[in-house]
Design an enzyme around this catalytic site. Structure first.
Site, PDB file in Angstrom:
ATOM      1  N   SER A 139       1.006  -1.053  -0.120  1.00 49.90           N
ATOM      2  CA  SER A 139      -0.117  -0.104  -0.131  1.00 49.90           C
ATOM      3  C   SER A 139       0.634   1.119   0.003  1.00 49.90           C
ATOM      4  O   SER A 139       1.616   1.036  -0.004  1.00 49.90           O
ATOM      5  CB  SER A 139      -1.173  -0.023   1.657  1.00 49.90           C
ATOM      6  OG  SER A 139      -0.026   0.295   2.105  1.00 49.90           O
ATOM      7  N   LYS A 140       0.155   2.002  -0.477  1.00 49.84           N
ATOM      8  CA  LYS A 140       0.921   3.270  -0.149  1.00 49.84           C
ATOM      9  C   LYS A 140       1.902   3.977   1.210  1.00 49.84           C
ATOM     10  O   LYS A 140       2.562   3.790   0.440  1.00 49.84           O
ATOM     11  CB  LYS A 140      -0.103   5.224  -0.332  1.00 49.84           C
ATOM     12  CG  LYS A 140      -0.525   5.269  -1.572  1.00 49.84           C
ATOM     13  CD  LYS A 140       0.036   6.613  -1.442  1.00 49.84           C
ATOM     14  CE  LYS A 140      -0.456   7.333  -3.267  1.00 49.84           C
ATOM     15  NZ  LYS A 140      -1.255   6.136  -4.232  1.00 49.84           N
ATOM     16  N   ARG A 141       1.428   3.705   2.080  1.00 48.80           N
ATOM     17  CA  ARG A 141       2.835   3.814   3.166  1.00 48.80           C
ATOM     18  C   ARG A 141       4.158   2.158   3.141  1.00 48.80           C
ATOM     19  O   ARG A 141       5.153   2.464   3.297  1.00 48.80           O
ATOM     20  CB  ARG A 141       2.582   2.449   4.657  1.00 48.80           C
ATOM     21  CG  ARG A 141       2.348   1.640   5.116  1.00 48.80           C
ATOM     22  CD  ARG A 141       0.676   1.289   6.471  1.00 48.80           C
ATOM     23  NE  ARG A 141       0.572  -0.126   6.686  1.00 48.80           N
ATOM     24  CZ  ARG A 141       1.597  -0.725   6.522  1.00 48.80           C
ATOM     25  NH1 ARG A 141       2.480  -1.181   7.128  1.00 48.80           N
ATOM     26  NH2 ARG A 141       1.048  -2.053   6.624  1.00 48.80           N
TER      27      ARG A 141
END
Ligand code: GLU
Length: 476
Positions: free
Chosen positions: A252-254
């Site tokens: 994911s983005k993180r």
């Protein structure tokens, strides 16, 4: 693009036909790009047909910009598709037609349950702590509902037995049919759902192998129910595990950049990302560096792992460093020139410097940064590390070097090495003691390609001027 194929004749001869079916979301997720790569490779390996279908039925998300991002990203990765690109939205009439054929076959029905009624039943099920399933009284009703009342078309999903899939990656996976409810095929506004559209398109495009993320495995059981109700040939399925981050959680983005474009911007070469995505979830013995041709020759679904692979940026960077070293110098110079805003006339110097520069970079941004000193204007700004190298003693060494270098007649690597070594010897210091301030003066940095290469690349006049700029204290 290779020549257009006729998918129906391809399926008639049992040739492999794959499709990649991305939905425009605003970016090309690297996980999706890998799915596209696997679909493409499987077709290429078998001499089959690789089709691309953009699933653009969500009108709000499917802007031209979002579609172009996908097409650009795929083209950049070198994935070419056979025939024209298909757009799902073009086939909506056909989807509705199949829904009506299913009604005629007694395999689907018009359901007049209102959203309010369904919500009430859902709440009741929740209150009674039992799983909610659509049990529509319209399933077995032979009459139509009230005139002009809105309806959806639902599949009469089988209720007995189980549905099994021999997935080419996951193995045999089965689900009890009681788990599959009468899902919607056509919404009350007449538009098709994803579940229907994907099946109709795959059939009409003659797709033989559906290779996609395993987040679609549950959909496959529902899609098979439609296929069987239509008596269509069943495709083979290969559901590949999703990509996870280094911590094992779904990417994911993180975890950092997710889009193919992000990697393109940092300066990952397309062949490096191709190689990296290929190795992420598929293997060929211990081979790490795999060319496009080898990938086509070797790719199969037997060696796609069942468990999610972890994204490892370090590994991508080290593959990229390899491909940068292998890349043609003129091509790299073009890519770097764009990043530094350089013109045509600077390219020649960049090309000459490239063999030295590219040995030290793991992405194109770093490569561009390493090349910056070549085009810097005098007097050079000294970076922190470089400024620290310029002491009264080292400036004295620079003066000695300047004097000796003025007299050099053949400005070439070996001659320069001889002269600089002599200066160090005469001053009674090791070569490094002189090379370091020289590097600082010539590049403004404490790291650079070899100092004799730097001198040779900059030429005699520019080198002497840069040394002269630093051989006295700024305020002396
Ligand atoms: N459009 C779907 C997605 O992007 C893929 C559909 C499919 O492969 O069946 O997730």
């Amino acid at each position: 693009m290779s020549a257009s194929h006729n998918p129906s004749s391809a399926s008639a001869t049992n040739a492999v036909v794959t499709r990649f079916a991305p939905s425009p979301t605003g970016f090309l997720h690297i996980g999706n790009a890998r799915t596209g790569l696997f679909s493409w490779l499987y077709a290429r390996h078998h001499g089959g047909t690789a089709l691309l279908r953009v699933e653009d039925t969500d009108k709000t998300r499917s802007t031209q910009g979002a579609i172009d991002v996908i097409l650009d990203g795929l083209e950049w990765l070198g994935l070419d598709w056979d025939g024209k690109v298909h757009f799902q939205s073009e086939f909506e009439k056909r989807h509705a037609e199949v829904a009506h054929q299913l009604i005629e076959r007694g395999a689907a029905y018009r359901c007049y349950l209102t959203p309010q009624e369904l919500a009430k039943r859902r709440e009741k099920a929740q209150a009674e702590r039992r799983p909610f399933r659509i049990e529509s009284e319209w399933r077995d009703c032979s009459s139509d509902g009230p005139e002009d009342a809105p309806f959806v078309v639902r599949l009469k999903a089988p209720r007995e037995g189980e549905t099994a899939i021999d997935d080419l990656v996951q193995g045999r996976v089965a689900v009890a049919n009681a788990e599959i409810d009468d899902f919607v095929l056509l919404r009350s506004d007449g538009t098709p759902t994803y579940m229907l559209a994907v099946v109709v398109d795959d059939h009409d495009m003659g797709v033989t192998h559906i290779i996609r993320g395993d987040d679609h495995l549950n959909n496959a059981f529902r899609q098979l129910a439609i296929i069987r109700a239509m008596d269509w040939p069943e495709p083979a399925y290969a559901h590949i595990p999703l990509i996870h981050g280094p911590d094992g959680a779904k990417l994911s983005k993180r975890h950092g950049a997710l889009g193919v474009h992000d990697y393109r911007e940092t300066g990952i070469l397309p062949e490096a990302l191709f190689n990296y995505l290929l190795r992420l979830g598929w293997g060929h013995g211990d081979d790490e560096i795999i060319s496009r041709e080898q990938a086509i020759a070797w790719f199969d679904l037997d060696h796609v792992g069942k468990s999610p692979s972890r994204f490892d940026l370090k590994k991508l960077e080290s593959l990229n460093a390899h491909y940068i070293r292998e890349a043609d110098d003129t091509r790299l110079a073009g890519l770097v020139a764009g990043r530094l805003g350089l013109g045509e006339t600077d390219i020649e110097l960049l090309v000459r410097a490239m063999p030295e520069l590219k040995a030290r970079a793991h992405d194109l941004n770093q490569l561009a940064d390493g090349a910056r000193f070549l085009f810097a204007r005098r007097p050079l700004a000294m970076g922190e590390g470089a400024a620290a190298l310029l002491t009264p003693e080292s400036r004295a060494l620079l003066r000695a070097a300047h004097q000796a270098l003025c007299k050099v007649a053949t400005w070439e690597h070996d001659e320069l090495e001889t002269v600089v070594r002599e200066v160090a010897d005469q001053a009674g210091v090791k070569l490094g003691k002189l090379a370091q301030p020289l590097r600082a003066a010539l590049t403004g940095r404490s790291t650079s390609p070899g100092i004799f290469d730097v001198l040779a690349l900059l030429g005699q006049c520019e080198s002497l001027d840069r040394i002269a700029d630093q051989m006295v204290e700024p305020n002396e």
